[in-house]
Design a protein around this motif. Structure first.
Motif: not given
Length: 291
Positions: A52-58, A135-138
Motif C-alpha cells: 500500500n505504499s502508493e497511498v503515500f507516494v505518487d 498531514l491532512e491526507k495522512y
C-alpha cells in the motif's frame, strides 16, 4: 520474489535471463524491499515498494523529480521505472550508507555539500511538498480505516499549526524531504542522496531536520555545518518545528501500517513506533519554545 526481480531486470536491460542474478537484499528500510542484482558484470539496485505504499507516494511525481535532479549527479542513475508497480532499477553506487557508519558526525561536511548542491541548484520540483495538506491526507487515510486521533495528537497538531505563519515566511527550494542518514551514501569520490519518493519544494531547514531522524542531536550539530556559521535562533526554531512535524506525519504512517497488518507481516511494532513518534513530537515542540 527472485523470479519477479530477474524477469523485470531482463526486460529493463535487454539481456538474457541467465545474465541476471540476485546478489542480496539491502537491509534497513521499513517501507520498501531493496535488492542488489548483477547483470553482465554490472551491479544495480532493484526496488519493490512495500504494501500500500502508493497511498503515500505518487510514483509519477517521483519519476518527474528524479528526472529533474538527474543533472546534479547526486542520485544513482535511473535505468528503469514502472509508475504503475513502483518497480525501480538503478545503477548501484559504491559506498557506505551514513546510517551504517560508527561516526556520522565526521561526514557532516559531505552531507552539507550534497544538500547545498540540491538546495542551491535553482531547480524547482514538479510540485510543492505541501506539508500541511500532506498531514491532512495522512490523517484521512487512518480515519478511513476506522481510527480516531486522540486528544494528545489533536493538541500537538494545533500547537504546531500555531507556528505556521512563522514557517511560511521562508523561501521554498527543491528539497529531498527524507534526507535521513540511511538515504545518504558516502562514496569514494562523492556523497549521494538516494530515494526520492518525497521530493518537492519546501523549506531547506526541513531537510536539515531530517538528518536528525535517528538522532536529533546530529541535526543540531549539522545545522552550523550546513549554514557555515553559528545559527540564529529562528533557524534552530525552524529545525525543531519541522522535526516535530515529521514526527506527527510519521505517527500517522505508523498507525496506518499497524492497521493494515504490517506489524505482523514485518515483525515491527508499528503501534509502538506511532506512540514513540507522538512523544518525540511533543519533545521537539517544547524544544522550539526555547527560541
Amino acid at each position: 520474489m527472485e523470479s519477479l526481480i530477474c524477469s523485470t531486470t531482463t526486460i529493463a536491460l535487454g539481456v538474457a535471463r541467465s545474465d541476471v542474478t540476485v546478489d542480496y537484499r539491502l537491509m534497513g528500510g521499513m517501507s520498501n524491499l531493496m535488492y542488489v542484482v548483477s547483470a553482465k558484470g554490472k551491479k544495480y539496485t532493484f526496488r519493490i515498494p512495500g504494501k500500500n505504499s502508493e497511498v503515500f507516494v505518487d510514483r509519477k511525481e517521483e519519476l518527474f523529480n528524479i528526472q529533474i535532479i538527474d543533472g546534479l549527479g547526486i542520485n544513482n542513475k535511473l535505468v528503469y521505472f514502472d509508475t504503475k508497480t513502483g518497480y525501480k532499477l538503478s545503477k548501484f553506487v559504491e559506498g557506505t550508507p551514513l546510517g551504517e557508519m560508527p561516526d556520522p558526525e565526521s561526514h557532516l561536511e559531505e552531507v552539507a555539500c550534497v544538500l547545498h548542491r540540491l538546495h542551491d541548484s535553482g531547480l524547482k520540483a514538479h510540485k510543492d511538498y505541501g506539508p500541511y495538506e500532506r498531514l491532512e491526507k495522512y490523517e484521512q487515510e487512518v480515519k478511513l480505516l476506522g481510527y480516531t486521533h486522540d486528544e494528545k495528537y489533536t493538541h500537538l497538531k494545533s500547537v504546531f499549526l500555531s507556528h505556521r505563519e512563522f514557517l511560511d515566511q521562508f523561501e521554498q527550494v527543491i528539497c529531498h524531504n527524507d534526507s535521513q542518514i540511511s538515504n545518504i551514501v558516502i562514496g569514494e569520490e562523492q556523497p549521494y542522496l538516494l530515494d526520492w519518493e518525497f521530493a518537492g519544494n519546501n523549506d531547506p531547514m526541513y531537510d536539515v531536520a531530517c538528518v536528525g531522524n535517528k538522532d536529533f542531536g546530529l541535526a543540531l550539530k549539522f545545522l552550523p555545518v550546513y549554514l557555515g556559521r553559528e545559527p540564529r535562533a529562528e533557524e534552530y526554531r525552524r529545525v525543531y518545528l519541522w522535526r516535530a512535524f515529521q514526527c506527527l506525519q510519521w505517527h500517522n504512517v505508523a498507525l496506518y501500517k499497524e492497521m493494515i497488518g504490517l506489524s505482523q507481516d514485518l515483525g515491527v511494532d508499528f503501534k509502538g513506533v506511532a506512540t514513540l513518534y507522538l512523544a518525540k513530537a511533543e519533545e521537539f515542540l517544547n524544544g522550539a519554545n526555547q527560541y
